[in-house]
Design a protein around this motif. Structure first.
Motif, mmCIF file in Angstrom:
data_model
loop_
_atom_site.group_PDB
_atom_site.id
_atom_site.type_symbol
_atom_site.label_atom_id
_atom_site.label_comp_id
_atom_site.label_asym_id
_atom_site.label_seq_id
_atom_site.Cartn_x
_atom_site.Cartn_y
_atom_site.Cartn_z
ATOM 1 N N ASP A 145 -0.944 1.924 -13.290
ATOM 2 C CA ASP A 145 -1.617 1.595 -12.037
ATOM 3 C C ASP A 145 -0.580 0.993 -11.083
ATOM 4 O O ASP A 145 -0.170 -0.145 -11.247
ATOM 5 C CB ASP A 145 -2.746 0.610 -12.269
ATOM 6 C CG ASP A 145 -3.540 0.307 -10.994
ATOM 7 O OD1 ASP A 145 -3.184 0.884 -9.945
ATOM 8 O OD2 ASP A 145 -4.478 -0.481 -11.061
ATOM 9 N N ARG A 146 -0.158 1.782 -10.097
ATOM 10 C CA ARG A 146 0.863 1.291 -9.165
ATOM 11 C C ARG A 146 0.275 0.350 -8.138
ATOM 12 O O ARG A 146 1.012 -0.246 -7.374
ATOM 13 C CB ARG A 146 1.561 2.465 -8.492
ATOM 14 C CG ARG A 146 2.407 3.284 -9.463
ATOM 15 C CD ARG A 146 3.077 4.436 -8.728
ATOM 16 N NE ARG A 146 3.978 5.154 -9.615
ATOM 17 C CZ ARG A 146 3.611 6.103 -10.442
ATOM 18 N NH1 ARG A 146 2.337 6.431 -10.516
ATOM 19 N NH2 ARG A 146 4.471 6.717 -11.201
ATOM 20 N N GLU A 189 3.816 7.217 -6.673
ATOM 21 C CA GLU A 189 2.653 7.921 -7.221
ATOM 22 C C GLU A 189 2.608 9.363 -6.731
ATOM 23 O O GLU A 189 2.355 10.288 -7.502
ATOM 24 C CB GLU A 189 1.373 7.185 -6.835
ATOM 25 C CG GLU A 189 0.115 7.826 -7.414
ATOM 26 C CD GLU A 189 -1.132 7.058 -7.060
ATOM 27 O OE1 GLU A 189 -2.217 7.460 -7.512
ATOM 28 O OE2 GLU A 189 -1.022 6.050 -6.330
ATOM 29 N N ASN A 213 0.816 -1.219 0.000
ATOM 30 C CA ASN A 213 0.000 0.000 0.000
ATOM 31 C C ASN A 213 0.851 1.271 0.000
ATOM 32 O O ASN A 213 0.331 2.359 0.226
ATOM 33 C CB ASN A 213 -0.954 0.028 1.204
ATOM 34 C CG ASN A 213 -1.855 -1.182 1.246
ATOM 35 O OD1 ASN A 213 -2.347 -1.622 0.207
ATOM 36 N ND2 ASN A 213 -2.056 -1.734 2.448
ATOM 37 N N ASP A 214 2.150 1.144 -0.214
ATOM 38 C CA ASP A 214 2.997 2.336 -0.231
ATOM 39 C C ASP A 214 2.806 3.059 -1.562
ATOM 40 O O ASP A 214 2.814 2.443 -2.616
ATOM 41 C CB ASP A 214 4.463 1.938 -0.076
ATOM 42 C CG ASP A 214 5.365 3.151 0.016
ATOM 43 O OD1 ASP A 214 6.492 3.062 -0.469
ATOM 44 O OD2 ASP A 214 4.931 4.170 0.567
ATOM 45 N N ASN A 215 2.591 4.357 -1.525
ATOM 46 C CA ASN A 215 2.334 5.099 -2.756
ATOM 47 C C ASN A 215 3.332 6.226 -2.959
ATOM 48 O O ASN A 215 3.002 7.285 -3.479
ATOM 49 C CB ASN A 215 0.908 5.659 -2.757
ATOM 50 C CG ASN A 215 0.672 6.621 -1.594
ATOM 51 O OD1 ASN A 215 1.485 6.711 -0.669
ATOM 52 N ND2 ASN A 215 -0.439 7.331 -1.632
ATOM 53 N N THR A 216 4.575 6.021 -2.507
ATOM 54 C CA THR A 216 5.605 7.047 -2.653
ATOM 55 C C THR A 216 5.791 7.466 -4.102
ATOM 56 O O THR A 216 5.838 8.652 -4.431
ATOM 57 C CB THR A 216 6.950 6.523 -2.097
ATOM 58 O OG1 THR A 216 6.811 6.279 -0.711
ATOM 59 C CG2 THR A 216 8.052 7.548 -2.321
#
Length: 488
Positions: free
Chosen positions: A487-488, A35, A30-33
Motif C-alpha cells: 500500500d503506497r 504505483e 498523493n503522488d502515485n508514480t
C-alpha cells in the motif's frame, strides 16, 4: 517528504547534477508514480515483454557472455584432471598411474575461487565509480592476460599455471558480479528473472567479443541517474524500448530517494547494517545453498568423478558432456518456470530434489558393481537437470533482486565472494578417497539447506524495486512476501 523542483534538463555530455537535482522529482503528497509504473511493468506478459523490451533483453544476453568463462573454467579444470597427458605433465606416478598430487589438485581447484572472491568484492567498488560497462571491460582485459599465461605455461611449471588460474579467477568474479547487477538494473520487472537467470545459462571464451561490443552497450540507467546524468539515463531508457520514458525515469529517481531515506551510505559495511543485513544474508545464502548441495562435486568434477567410479576415460568424457548438455536443457526450462511458478517454490523444490539425489549417489557407492556405477552416473545426470532447472539460475535471480538497488553492486560482489569461498572440495584418490560417499555429506547439508530455504527465502516474483524495499523495511516474513499487497 517535501517536494523539490528539478533543475533544467542538461545535455548528454553535461557534468553530473548534484544528488538534489538528480532526484529532483521526488515524492509528493498523493503522488502515485511508483504505483503507476509498477502496474505498467506488470501488465506486460513475458513473451510480450521480450518483444517490447528486446533491446534490453539482447544487451543482457550479451553482457552475460562473460559468465561462460566461469563455467568453462570449472569444466576445463575437471576435464584436465581426467586427461592422462595433463596428469603426466603436472602430476606424478602413483601405483602405476599418473595422478595430480592432492595439494596441487586442491590448489588448482581452489585458486580460481580465491581469485573470484577478490574479483567479486573489487568489482562492487569499481562498478560504482566507472560504471557497469567499464567494469566488464576491465574484467575482459584481466581475463586475456590470464588466458595468455595458462596457454603458454610449460609442463611441470605448476606454480606458473596456478598464477594464471588465480588471475583468471579474479576476472571471473568480476564477470559474474557485473553481469548479474547489469541485468537486474536494465531489465523491466517481467524480464528480470529471465535475464538474471540467463547468467547461469552462459556458465555453460569470449573476452575479446565483450571488449568489441561493450562500447555499443547501454550503461545502466540506475547508475546514470544515481550519478546525476539524468538525460543520459533518459536516452538509455528510450534506447531500451521503454514505452513511457518519463514515468520510468521518475520511478528510478523516486526509488533512489526512497533508498536514500532508508540509508545514505553505500559502503560494504552498510550491507550488514540494520535492515540491509537480512537482504545481504539472503543474497549470500543462495550461493551457500548452491554449494552445500554439492554442485562442484557432482557437476564440476563429473568427468573425474566418473573415472574414480570406475568408468573408462572415453566413457567418462561422454558422460561429462551429457551432464553439461542436460544442464543446458534444465536451465532453458528454468527461464520459463521462473516467471510461471515463482522464485521461492522453484528454489525449494530444487533443494529438496538435489538433496534426494545426493543420498542416492551415496547409497549407490556402497557397492562396487557395474550396476551401482551406472546408478551413480544416472543420479549425476538427474542432479544436473534438477540443479540447472532450479537452484542454479534461481540463485542469480534471487540474489540480484533481494539486494537494495543502492547497494546492489556491493551485495552482488560479496555474494560472488562467498560463492567462490564455498567452492572447495576433496575427492582425490591419494587422500580421503570418499568418491560417491561424499553424497551422504552433501545430502545431509542439503537437508539443512532445504529447511533454511523454507523459512527464509522470499518470493520476489513481479516485485518492483520500491515494493521490495517496502516489504523488507516492514520486516514482512519471507513466507508471506508473495501474499502481501504493498500500500503506497
Amino acid at each position: 517528504m517535501q517536494s523539490r523542483s528539478s533543475s533544467s534538463d542538461k545535455n548528454t555530455h553535461a557534468q553530473p547534477e548534484t544528488l538534489e537535482h538528480a532526484v529532483g522529482l521526488a515524492f509528493q503528497p498523493n503522488d502515485n508514480t511508483l504505483e503507476i509504473a509498477a502496474k505498467e511493468e506488470k501488465a506486460v506478459g513475458t513473451l510480450q515483454a521480450i518483444k517490447v523490451y528486446r533491446h534490453a533483453f539482447l544487451w543482457c544476453l550479451f553482457c552475460g557472455i562473460g559468465a561462460i568463462l566461469w563455467g568453462y573454467d570449472v569444466q576445463i579444470s575437471s576435464g584436465l584432471l581426467s586427461t592422462p597427458l595433463f596428469r603426466h605433465d603436472f602430476g606424478y606416478e602413483y601405483k602405476g598411474e599418473d595422478v595430480i598430487p592432492a595439494r596441487w589438485q586442491s590448489a588448482f581447484n581452489s585458486v580460481g575461487s580465491i581469485g573470484g572472491m577478490f574479483g567479486g568484492v573489487a568489482v562492487g567498488w569499481i562498478a560504482d565509480r566507472i560504471g557497469r560497462r567499464a567494469s566488464i571491460a576491465v574484467a575482459s582485459l584481466i581475463s586475456i592476460i590470464a588466458i595468455f599465461i595458462q596457454f603458454f605455461c610449460p609442463p611441470h611449471q605448476n606454480a606458473l599455471l596456478l598464477v594464471g588460474k588465480l588471475i583468471n579467477g579474479l576476472s571471473l568474479g568480476m564477470y559474474i558480479s557485473s553481469a548479474a547487477a547489469y541485468c537486474a538494473e536494465i531489465s523491466p520487472v517481467m524480464l528480470r528473472g529471465i535475464t538474471t537467470g540467463s547468467v547461469n545459462l552462459w556458465i555453460w571464451i569470449f573476452p575479446v567479443i565483450l571488449l568489441v561490443g561493450l562500447p555499443f552497450a547501454p550503461e545502466s540507467p540506475w547508475y546514470l541517474a544515481r550519478k546525476g546524468y539524468v538525460e543520459r539515463a533518459r536516452a538509455v531508457l528510450t534506447r531500451l524500448g521503454i514505452q513511457d520514458v518519463d514515468l520510468h525515469l521518475r520511478q528510478i529517481q523516486e526509488t533512489i530517494v526512497l533508498e536514500d531515506h532508508y540509508a545514505r551510505e553505500t559502503t560494504y559495511w552498510q550491507c550488514f547494517k540494520n535492515n540491509n543485513r537480512r537482504r545481504t544474508v539472503i543474497a549470500l545464502m543462495v550461493f551457500v545453498l548452491q554449494q552445500i548441495v554439492g554442485v562442484i562435486f557432482v557437476l564440476g568434477y563429473s568427468t573425474y568423478f566418473f573415472q574414480l567410479a570406475g568408468f573408462a576415460t572415453s566413457e567418462s568424457f561422454k558422460l561429462g558432456v551429457g551432464v553439461t548438455a542436460i544442464g543446458v536443457v534444465g536451465n532453458l526450462t528454468a527461464l520459463y518456470s521462473v516467471n510461471k511458478f515463482g522464485r521461492r517454490p522453484l528454489f525449494l523444490l530444487g533443494m529438496i530434489g538435489c538433496t534426494a539425489v545426493n543420498f542416492g549417489i551415496g547409497f549407490s557407492s556402497i557397492s562396487d558393481s557395474k550396476a551401482a556405477r551406472w546408478a551413480e552416473a544416472i543420479f549425476t545426470l538427474i542432479f544436473g537437470l534438477i540443479y540447472q532447472g532450479s537452484i542454479g539460475p534461481l540463485g542469480y535471480v534471487i540474489f540480484s533482486e533481494v539486494s537494495s538497488a543502492k547497494l546492489r553492486s556491493k551485495t552482488v560482489g560479496i555474494g560472488i565472494c562467498v560463492n567462490s569461498l564455498c567452492g572447495m572440495y576433496l575427492v582425490n584418490p591419494d587422500e580421503a578417497n570418499l568418491k560417491g560417499k561424499v553424497g551422504y555429506i552433501f545430502g545431509g547439508l542439503g537437508l539443512l539447506g532445504s529447511i533454511w530455504t523454507f523459512f527464509f527465502i522470499p518470493e520476489t516474483k513481479n516485485r518492483t524495486v520500491d515494493e521490495l524495499d517496502a516489504l523488507f523495511e516492514a520486516k514482512v516474513s519471507s513466507r508471506r512476501f508473495g501474499k502481501i499487497t504493498v500500500d503506497r
